[in-house]
Design a protein around this motif. Sequence first.
Motif, PDB file in Angstrom:
ATOM      1  N   ALA A   1      42.526  23.217   0.617  1.00  0.00           N
ATOM      2  CA  ALA A   1      42.662  24.484   1.322  1.00  0.00           C
ATOM      3  C   ALA A   1      43.641  24.315   2.457  1.00  0.00           C
ATOM      4  CB  ALA A   1      41.305  24.939   1.854  1.00  0.00           C
ATOM      5  N   THR A   2      44.539  25.253   2.588  1.00  0.00           N
ATOM      6  CA  THR A   2      45.500  25.237   3.675  1.00  0.00           C
ATOM      7  C   THR A   2      45.153  26.329   4.681  1.00  0.00           C
ATOM      8  OG1 THR A   2      47.185  24.567   2.100  1.00  0.00           O
ATOM      9  CG2 THR A   2      47.951  25.268   4.250  1.00  0.00           C
ATOM     10  N   VAL A   3      45.222  25.969   5.957  1.00  0.00           N
ATOM     11  CA  VAL A   3      44.951  26.947   7.003  1.00  0.00           C
ATOM     12  C   VAL A   3      46.191  27.818   7.175  1.00  0.00           C
ATOM     13  CG1 VAL A   3      44.336  27.288   9.409  1.00  0.00           C
ATOM     14  CG2 VAL A   3      43.384  25.354   8.146  1.00  0.00           C
ATOM     15  N   THR A   4      46.017  29.093   6.998  1.00  0.00           N
ATOM     16  CA  THR A   4      47.160  29.991   7.101  1.00  0.00           C
ATOM     17  C   THR A   4      47.207  30.704   8.435  1.00  0.00           C
ATOM     18  OG1 THR A   4      45.885  31.713   6.005  1.00  0.00           O
ATOM     19  CG2 THR A   4      47.324  30.381   4.629  1.00  0.00           C
ATOM     20  N   LYS A   5      46.143  30.571   9.197  1.00  0.00           N
ATOM     21  CA  LYS A   5      46.148  31.213  10.501  1.00  0.00           C
ATOM     22  C   LYS A   5      45.318  30.376  11.459  1.00  0.00           C
ATOM     23  CE  LYS A   5      45.779  35.800  12.498  1.00  0.00           C
ATOM     24  NZ  LYS A   5      45.274  37.174  12.329  1.00  0.00           N
ATOM     25  N   SER A   6      45.879  30.113  12.656  1.00  0.00           N
ATOM     26  CA  SER A   6      45.172  29.318  13.643  1.00  0.00           C
ATOM     27  C   SER A   6      44.016  30.116  14.239  1.00  0.00           C
ATOM     28  CB  SER A   6      46.109  28.903  14.768  1.00  0.00           C
ATOM     29  OG  SER A   6      47.199  28.197  14.249  1.00  0.00           O
ATOM     30  N   GLY A   7      43.041  29.374  14.734  1.00  0.00           N
ATOM     31  CA  GLY A   7      41.920  30.034  15.386  1.00  0.00           C
ATOM     32  C   GLY A   7      41.261  29.073  16.345  1.00  0.00           C
ATOM     33  N   THR A   8      40.663  29.590  17.383  1.00  0.00           N
ATOM     34  CA  THR A   8      40.026  28.714  18.367  1.00  0.00           C
ATOM     35  C   THR A   8      38.518  28.924  18.411  1.00  0.00           C
ATOM     36  OG1 THR A   8      40.579  30.356  20.043  1.00  0.00           O
ATOM     37  CG2 THR A   8      42.025  28.458  19.864  1.00  0.00           C
ATOM     38  N   GLY A   9      38.060  29.992  17.824  1.00  0.00           N
ATOM     39  CA  GLY A   9      36.629  30.260  17.882  1.00  0.00           C
ATOM     40  C   GLY A   9      35.904  29.705  16.676  1.00  0.00           C
ATOM     41  N   GLY A  10      34.737  30.213  16.436  1.00  0.00           N
ATOM     42  CA  GLY A  10      33.999  29.833  15.244  1.00  0.00           C
ATOM     43  C   GLY A  10      33.132  28.620  15.445  1.00  0.00           C
ATOM     44  N   PRO A  11      32.295  28.341  14.473  1.00  0.00           N
ATOM     45  CA  PRO A  11      31.380  27.211  14.550  1.00  0.00           C
ATOM     46  C   PRO A  11      32.119  25.883  14.488  1.00  0.00           C
ATOM     47  CG  PRO A  11      31.271  28.206  12.376  1.00  0.00           C
ATOM     48  CD  PRO A  11      32.162  29.082  13.218  1.00  0.00           C
ATOM     49  N   ASP A  12      31.553  24.875  15.108  1.00  0.00           N
ATOM     50  CA  ASP A  12      32.187  23.566  15.196  1.00  0.00           C
ATOM     51  C   ASP A  12      31.825  22.722  13.985  1.00  0.00           C
ATOM     52  OD1 ASP A  12      33.668  21.515  16.225  1.00  0.00           O
ATOM     53  OD2 ASP A  12      32.052  20.745  17.481  1.00  0.00           O
ATOM     54  N   GLU A  13      32.332  23.127  12.846  1.00  0.00           N
ATOM     55  CA  GLU A  13      32.072  22.353  11.640  1.00  0.00           C
ATOM     56  C   GLU A  13      33.212  22.528  10.666  1.00  0.00           C
ATOM     57  OE1 GLU A  13      29.261  25.266   9.107  1.00  0.00           O
ATOM     58  OE2 GLU A  13      28.271  24.177  10.717  1.00  0.00           O
ATOM     59  N   PRO A  14      33.413  21.534   9.813  1.00  0.00           N
ATOM     60  CA  PRO A  14      34.536  21.602   8.873  1.00  0.00           C
ATOM     61  C   PRO A  14      34.296  22.684   7.837  1.00  0.00           C
ATOM     62  CG  PRO A  14      33.147  19.726   8.371  1.00  0.00           C
ATOM     63  CD  PRO A  14      32.629  20.310   9.642  1.00  0.00           C
ATOM     64  N   PRO A  15      35.370  23.144   7.209  1.00  0.00           N
ATOM     65  CA  PRO A  15      35.204  24.130   6.142  1.00  0.00           C
ATOM     66  C   PRO A  15      34.454  23.504   4.969  1.00  0.00           C
ATOM     67  CG  PRO A  15      37.459  23.347   6.224  1.00  0.00           C
ATOM     68  CD  PRO A  15      36.769  22.785   7.428  1.00  0.00           C
ATOM     69  N   ARG A  16      33.722  24.313   4.281  1.00  0.00           N
ATOM     70  CA  ARG A  16      32.941  23.798   3.175  1.00  0.00           C
ATOM     71  C   ARG A  16      33.600  24.165   1.853  1.00  0.00           C
ATOM     72  NH1 ARG A  16      27.968  21.355   3.478  1.00  0.00           N
ATOM     73  NH2 ARG A  16      28.022  21.605   5.728  1.00  0.00           N
ATOM     74  N   CYS A  17      33.638  23.180   0.966  1.00  0.00           N
ATOM     75  CA  CYS A  17      34.242  23.400  -0.342  1.00  0.00           C
ATOM     76  C   CYS A  17      33.336  24.278  -1.205  1.00  0.00           C
ATOM     77  CB  CYS A  17      34.473  22.054  -1.020  1.00  0.00           C
ATOM     78  SG  CYS A  17      35.301  22.178  -2.613  1.00  0.00           S
ATOM     79  N   CYS A  18      33.895  24.763  -2.290  1.00  0.00           N
ATOM     80  CA  CYS A  18      33.102  25.583  -3.204  1.00  0.00           C
ATOM     81  C   CYS A  18      32.006  24.753  -3.861  1.00  0.00           C
ATOM     82  CB  CYS A  18      34.018  26.209  -4.254  1.00  0.00           C
ATOM     83  SG  CYS A  18      35.084  25.025  -5.092  1.00  0.00           S
TER      84      CYS A  18
END
Length: 45
Positions: A20-37
């Motif tokens: 997965a590629t990040v297409t937009k930066s962000g600073t908020g959200g939960p402090d955990e890595p993205p989860r795969c399908c």
Amino acid sequence: MAFKQGDVYQCPDPNCGCEATVTKSGTGGPDEPPRCCCGKPMVKK
Ligand SMILES: [Zn+2]
């Protein structure tokens, strides 16, 4: 963890191989890595 635009995350499971590629930066959200399908936490490439 903040997502940075252009960062590539990859599933640690070689049998899955999702990326997965990040297409937009962000600073908020939960402090955990993205989860795969497949349910595993993805790692930054
Ligand atoms: Zn996966």
